[in-house]
Design an enzyme around this catalytic site. Structure first.
Site, PDB file in Angstrom:
ATOM      1  N   GLU A 118       0.872  -1.164   0.000  1.00 35.04           N
ATOM      2  CA  GLU A 118       0.000   0.000   0.000  1.00 35.04           C
ATOM      3  C   GLU A 118       0.914   1.220   0.000  1.00 35.04           C
ATOM      4  OE1 GLU A 118      -2.710   0.325   3.312  1.00 35.04           O
ATOM      5  OE2 GLU A 118      -3.424   2.269   2.603  1.00 35.04           O
TER       6      GLU A 118
ATOM      7  N   ARG B 286       5.552 -12.726   9.570  1.00 31.45           N
ATOM      8  CA  ARG B 286       6.242 -11.502   9.188  1.00 31.45           C
ATOM      9  C   ARG B 286       7.582 -11.401   9.898  1.00 31.45           C
ATOM     10  NH1 ARG B 286       4.085  -6.333   9.634  1.00 31.45           N
ATOM     11  NH2 ARG B 286       2.118  -7.067   8.829  1.00 31.45           N
TER      12      ARG B 286
ATOM     13  N   LYS C  13       4.335   0.964   9.686  1.00 31.50           N
ATOM     14  CA  LYS C  13       4.481   2.187   8.892  1.00 31.50           C
ATOM     15  C   LYS C  13       3.919   3.385   9.640  1.00 31.50           C
ATOM     16  CE  LYS C  13       3.061   0.164   4.991  1.00 31.50           C
ATOM     17  NZ  LYS C  13       2.582   0.014   3.604  1.00 31.50           N
TER      18      LYS C  13
HETATM   19  P1  ATP Z   1       1.701  -1.792   8.075  1.00 35.74           P
HETATM   20  O1  ATP Z   1       0.870  -2.803   8.823  1.00 35.74           O
HETATM   21  O2  ATP Z   1       2.836  -1.232   8.840  1.00 35.74           O
HETATM   22  O3  ATP Z   1       0.881  -0.753   7.365  1.00 35.74           O
HETATM   23  P2  ATP Z   1       1.571  -3.519   5.882  1.00 35.74           P
HETATM   24  O4  ATP Z   1       1.915  -4.925   6.127  1.00 35.74           O
HETATM   25  O5  ATP Z   1       0.135  -3.209   5.859  1.00 35.74           O
HETATM   26  O6  ATP Z   1       2.372  -2.645   6.915  1.00 35.74           O
HETATM   27  P3  ATP Z   1       1.766  -3.304   3.077  1.00 35.74           P
HETATM   28  O7  ATP Z   1       2.191  -2.175   2.251  1.00 35.74           O
HETATM   29  O8  ATP Z   1       0.353  -3.712   3.016  1.00 35.74           O
HETATM   30  O9  ATP Z   1       2.201  -2.966   4.556  1.00 35.74           O
HETATM   31  O10 ATP Z   1       2.691  -4.550   2.798  1.00 35.74           O
HETATM   32  C1  ATP Z   1       2.963  -5.051   1.526  1.00 35.74           C
HETATM   33  C2  ATP Z   1       3.359  -6.482   1.622  1.00 35.74           C
HETATM   34  O11 ATP Z   1       4.484  -6.635   2.466  1.00 35.74           O
HETATM   35  C3  ATP Z   1       2.229  -7.307   2.223  1.00 35.74           C
HETATM   36  O12 ATP Z   1       2.046  -8.455   1.419  1.00 35.74           O
HETATM   37  C4  ATP Z   1       2.740  -7.680   3.581  1.00 35.74           C
HETATM   38  O13 ATP Z   1       2.321  -8.961   3.926  1.00 35.74           O
HETATM   39  C5  ATP Z   1       4.256  -7.612   3.428  1.00 35.74           C
HETATM   40  N1  ATP Z   1       4.882  -7.233   4.691  1.00 35.74           N
HETATM   41  C6  ATP Z   1       4.677  -6.108   5.398  1.00 35.74           C
HETATM   42  N2  ATP Z   1       5.396  -6.114   6.545  1.00 35.74           N
HETATM   43  C7  ATP Z   1       6.077  -7.279   6.555  1.00 35.74           C
HETATM   44  C8  ATP Z   1       6.996  -7.883   7.468  1.00 35.74           C
HETATM   45  N3  ATP Z   1       7.359  -7.278   8.609  1.00 35.74           N
HETATM   46  N4  ATP Z   1       7.510  -9.092   7.155  1.00 35.74           N
HETATM   47  C9  ATP Z   1       7.157  -9.698   6.007  1.00 35.74           C
HETATM   48  N5  ATP Z   1       6.303  -9.186   5.106  1.00 35.74           N
HETATM   49  C10 ATP Z   1       5.763  -7.997   5.373  1.00 35.74           C
HETATM   50 MG    MG Z   2      -1.323  -3.800   4.500  1.00 31.09          MG
END
Ligand code: ATP
Ligand code: MG
Length: 563
Positions: free
Chosen positions: A37, A262, A272
């Site tokens: 995102e 994760r 984020k």
């Molecule tokens: P936040 O919860 O901080 O907003 P997010 O996971 O929603 O982070 P996205 O932009 O949706 O952020 O993430 C894009 C991809 O990266 C998703 O498929 C998510 O599963 C993966 N991802 C995000 N954080 C991690 C992590 N700490 N370890 C592994 N994969 C991750």
């Molecule tokens: Mg997300």
């Protein structure tokens, strides 16, 4: 990791993929996606997901899409889109033509919603957000049906169209899936698919005042793109029944959702929202502040993409949660830089040394090895003259017996140069601080070799005072003092664990003249001091270096001592 027949063992996602290839489930296709995102910069956790998704495509001759999951206009920005594209490229991955955007599917999503309404599987609900929550029930009690649940298909179609046209206030109506308000799985209690929201979208502008919710949008995005394996993190495990329900109800291409744990890393935060807060509160200088866990920060700090990929490979992919020690990432960086970073000499805290028996007008060019780990890297010359700088730490006036560096009357080797002996110590009258050393050198030790088998215990790095370039060096430490800053009782309190000493700026460092030609991003080992990288703030007459990582893992030692 290797099994007995030396085939690398597979992680559980690779096992699923290989099994699918065997059974022909997807006609031999492997198609993954990385769906960020665009509401912040990518961090090291994303790198794990990128390496996994793009890695599978590479390994099995498939494809991986870079898709922006831009369904929430409020927090999304073009700046983030650009940074994400840069970061994925920098990590070394390629997604073919153009990146994809979920917002390009808004019309298709709306058509699918109409299809669900017609099938009696979605309805327009007039409950306010507050009431919707109340009706949902709790973990121990079932929810209540919305009073609007049994509207006719015609009424639902009409209302949904009017929602789309902007006839209703923000938040006044939603489109909900008609599933089961008594389901033990909260996600199945008639989840919201659409909300009315007047907000300009970074790509579609004001074209829509109706935005899809993540769970509804995500499966459709995967389906439209023909994804085979939709890999996400564990929090989505109990969203999977909903993912499946939507795609089954629409009877369209239905990828398999697979969840993995994760990445969590010690001494940092990875959400984020928190990273954005650190930026907007001015607690760091920006998303690319070298102390941040973002990829742009790591790039600026001097981490190599290879070392991040190695780290992601080595930590593996699993179903159970675990926190990885930050030193593992640092070790991967150190190992990679050790192989590739040219060696140079730079003095961080200079102490002037006058070599009294060295001719005043003489300069020598001494040969120095560029990288002992890489014979192909060759040699360079470094100028030597009568006045040099050494590291302040490399001199002690009252040196204990086991101190092998310079002290009054003691002899040390200057790397690639000569043996010198300290003959006198000059102090600042006012402060009493050592301001200068007087030494003599032995001309017979040219190149730093002893002619008569005479041994010295210490070898110091140095720079010639008249030839050296002045530089600013930024030394970094962990951003947080606590191993898990998120463990604070009040989750907002993570900021109280910020490390007040995470940045030390040294402004009068002296580095060898070859470094004035180094370009931004170039990486070096300053002998005995660690790995350093030229910062974007740097220019030929005002050099700025970031310390990427120290030579050894100094934290392990400190932690041992503290225990
Ligand atoms: P936040 O919860 O901080 O907003 P997010 O996971 O929603 O982070 P996205 O932009 O949706 O952020 O993430 C894009 C991809 O990266 C998703 O498929 C998510 O599963 C993966 N991802 C995000 N954080 C991690 C992590 N700490 N370890 C592994 N994969 C991750
Ligand atoms: Mg997300």
């Amino acid at each position: 990791m290797a099994t007995s027949d030396d085939k690398p063992s597979l992680n559980f996602v690779q096992e699923i993929v290989e099994n699918d290839l065997k059974t022909g489930k997807w006609d031999g296709r492997v198609h993954t996606r990385f769906p960020p995102e665009p509401n912040g910069y990518l961090h090291i956790g994303h790198a794990k997901s990128i390496c996994l998704n793009f890695g599978l495509a590479e390994q099995y001759g498939g494809k991986c899409n870079l898709r922006f999951d831009d369904t929430n206009p409020v927090k999304e920005e073009d700046e983030y889109v650009r940074s994400i594209i840069d970061d994925v490229r920098w990590l070394g991955f390629d997604w073919g033509d153009q990146p994809l955007f979920a917002s390009d599917y808004f019309q298709q999503m709306r058509d699918y919603a109409v299809q669900l309404i017609k099938a009696g599987k979605a309805y327009v609900c007039d409950l306010a957000p507050e009431q919707t929550r109340e009706y949902r029930g709790t973990l121990t009690s079932p929810g209540k049906d919305s009073p609007f649940r049994n509207r006719s298909v015609e009424e639902n179609l009409d209302l949904f169209e009017r929602m789309r046209r902007g006839e209703f206030e923000d938040g006044s109506r939603t489109l909900r899936a008609k599933i089961d308000m008594a389901s033990p799985n909260f996600n199945m209690r008639d989840p919201v698919m659409y909300r009315v929201l007047r907000a300009a979208h970074h790509r579609t502008g004001d074209a829509w005042c109706l935005y899809p919710m993540y769970d509804w949008a995500h499966g459709i995005e995967d389906s439209i793109e023909g994804i085979t394996h939709s890999i996400c993190t564990l929090e989505f495990e109990n969203h999977r029944p909903l993912y499946d329900w939507f795609l089954d109800s629409l009877d369209i291409h239905h990828p398999q959702q697979i969840e993995f744990a994760r990445l969590e890393l010690t001494y940092t935060v990875m959400s984020k929202r928190k990273l954005l807060e650190l930026v907007t509160d001015g607690l760091v200088t920006g998303w690319d502040d070298p102390r941040m866990p973002t990829l742009s920060a790591m790039r600026r700090r001097g981490y190599t993409p290879e070392s991040i990929r190695t780290f992601c490979r080595d930590i593996g992919v699993a179903k159970f949660k675990s926190t990885i020690d930050a030193t593992r990432l640092e070790n991967a960086v150190r190992e990679d830089l050790n192989k590739h970073a040219p060696r140079v000499m730079g003095v961080l805290r200079p102490l002037k040394v006058v070599i009294e028996n060295y001719p005043e007008d003489r300069t020598e060019e001494l040969e120095a090895v560029n990288n002992p780990e890489d014979p192909g890297a060759g040699t360079r010359t470094v100028p030597f003259s009568r006045v040099i700088y050494i590291e302040r730490d490399d001199f002690r006036e009252d040196a204990p017996r086991k101190y092998f560096r310079l002290a009054p009357g003691r002899e040390v080797r200057l790397r690639y140069a000569y043996f010198i002996t300290c003959t006198d110590v000059i102090k600042d009258d006012a402060t009493g601080e050592v301001s200068e050393l007087r030494c003599t050198y032995d001309p017979a030790t040219h190149g730093g070799d002893s002619p008569d088998g005479r041994k010295v215990k210490g070898t110091l790095h140095w720079v010639s005072a008249q030839h050296a370039a002045c530089a600013e060096v930024r030394l970094y430490d962990r951003l947080f003092v606590k191993e898990n800053p998120d463990s604070a009782k009040d989750p907002a309190d993570y900021k109280t664990y910020l490390n007040p000493d995470s940045l030390e700026t040294l402004r009068s460092c002296m580095v060898e003249p070859s470094l004035t030609a180094a370009s931004v991003g170039a990486r070096f080992q300053f002998e005995r001091q660690g790995y350093f990288c030229v910062d974007p703030d740097s220019s030929a007459d005002a050099l700025v270096f970031n310390r990427t990582v120290s030579l050894r893992d100094s934290w392990a030692k400190i932690e041992k001592k503290q225990k």
